[in-house]
Design an enzyme around this catalytic site. Structure first.
Site, PDB file in Angstrom:
ATOM      1  N   SER A   1      32.201   4.156  29.291  1.00  0.00           N
ATOM      2  CA  SER A   1      33.466   4.255  30.010  1.00  0.00           C
ATOM      3  C   SER A   1      34.636   4.115  29.030  1.00  0.00           C
ATOM      4  CB  SER A   1      33.505   3.207  31.128  1.00  0.00           C
ATOM      5  OG  SER A   1      34.440   3.543  32.116  1.00  0.00           O
TER       6      SER A   1
ATOM      7  N   ASP B   1      30.436   7.356  35.838  1.00  0.00           N
ATOM      8  CA  ASP B   1      30.628   6.252  34.906  1.00  0.00           C
ATOM      9  C   ASP B   1      29.326   5.569  34.464  1.00  0.00           C
ATOM     10  OD1 ASP B   1      31.573   3.918  33.643  1.00  0.00           O
ATOM     11  OD2 ASP B   1      33.265   3.760  35.011  1.00  0.00           O
TER      12      ASP B   1
END
Length: 283
Positions: A45, A191
């Protein structure tokens, strides 16, 4: 992984996480411990953005100065209560099964995109592209994490994956319910932090490991950093935001206005942890 003696693990944590990690890295380098030459860099991320910049040869001071520029015109995104409630429901329904949990989160992400709650995918790719120093994968080993939205399976990307760097980073940063899933080879990805905020276990086998984790705790089936590093035989140190850094970061990690204070707090924290990091990093 025999040729990879050192690993830098960069965890997720939103816009403020990017800034805090860069501030910390700049401060550590200033104190005499430059982590940018790690044999392996793992980015999840926010950490995928930092990792891509770092391994592409961008100077740390330039990265840091960029974080201090005013966030004029930038709009804060937010994980709202409804999304958090859906996360909680997915956790309950999955009954601790991590892949099932991630599959349910993927369903949430795809549904949010379908009803227009997230920006268009191309718009998001353009935003991520603007953050990167270049479009090419670095020569050094950079591993970027993501999750298949349809199956919940964990996936890693590197220069040998046949995936563009911008797509890999955008996928790793695709916070469910906030940003759209990213299309790679006909699959949609979200993510990498849905497995773990740092995925520190990918550094297993390296002799010396530093983990910078804006978010270190776990959440249901999302593994905590502590759980992942337990049992690793490496010389390892985990750095998370201290009290001053947490205050600077604030409550919304997706707020561009908190970027500069987060970077400054990270740099200040570096002075307080420099000795601890140096002890583990130096051969």
């Amino acid at each position: 992984m025999s040729d990879q003696r050192t690993a830098l693990v960069l965890g997720g944590g939103g816009i403020t996480g990017i800034a805090w990690e860069i501030g910390l890295l700049a401060g550590l380098a200033e104190a005499g411990t430059d982590l940018s030459g790690a044999d392996l860099v793992v980015g999840t991320s926010a950490g995928s953005v930092v990792g891509a910049q770092l391994t592409s040869g961008v100077e740390l001071e330039a990265m840091y100065e960029r974080q201090l520029t005013p966030a004029t015109g930038a709009t804060a995104a937010r994980l709202n209560r409804a999304t958090f409630a859906q996360f909680g429901w997915a956790m309950l329904r999955s009954r601790g099964r991590d892949v099932e949990f991630r599959r349910r989160i993927g369903v949430l992400a795809l549904a949010a995109e379908k009803v227009g709650l997230t920006p268009p995918e191309q718009e998001r790719l353009d935003v991520i592209g603007a953050l990167l120093a270049g479009m090419r994968w670095p020569e050094r080993r950079l591993v970027i994490t993501a999750v298949d939205a349809a199956t919940g399976e964990f996936r890693t990307f590197d220069r040998n994956s046949g995936v563009t760097l911008v797509h890999a980073v955008a996928a790793s940063c695709a916070v469910p319910g906030v940003y759209p899933p990213v299309t790679i080879d006909g699959c949609r990805y979200v993510d990498g932090g849905m497995r773990s905020a740092a995925n520190a276990d990918l550094a297993r086998g390296c002799e010396r490991v530093v983990v910078l984790a804006p978010i270190s705790r776990g959440f249901g089936p999302i593994a905590s950093v502590d759980a992942q590093v337990t049992g690793m035989v490496s010389r390892i140190v985990v750095v998370s935001p201290d009290a001053d850094s947490r205050r600077a970061i604030g409550r919304n990690v997706l707020d561009p206005a908190a970027r500069a204070p987060s970077a400054q707090a990270g740099r200040a924290q570096a002075a307080r942890v420099a000795e601890q990091v140096a002890e583990k990093w130096r051969a």
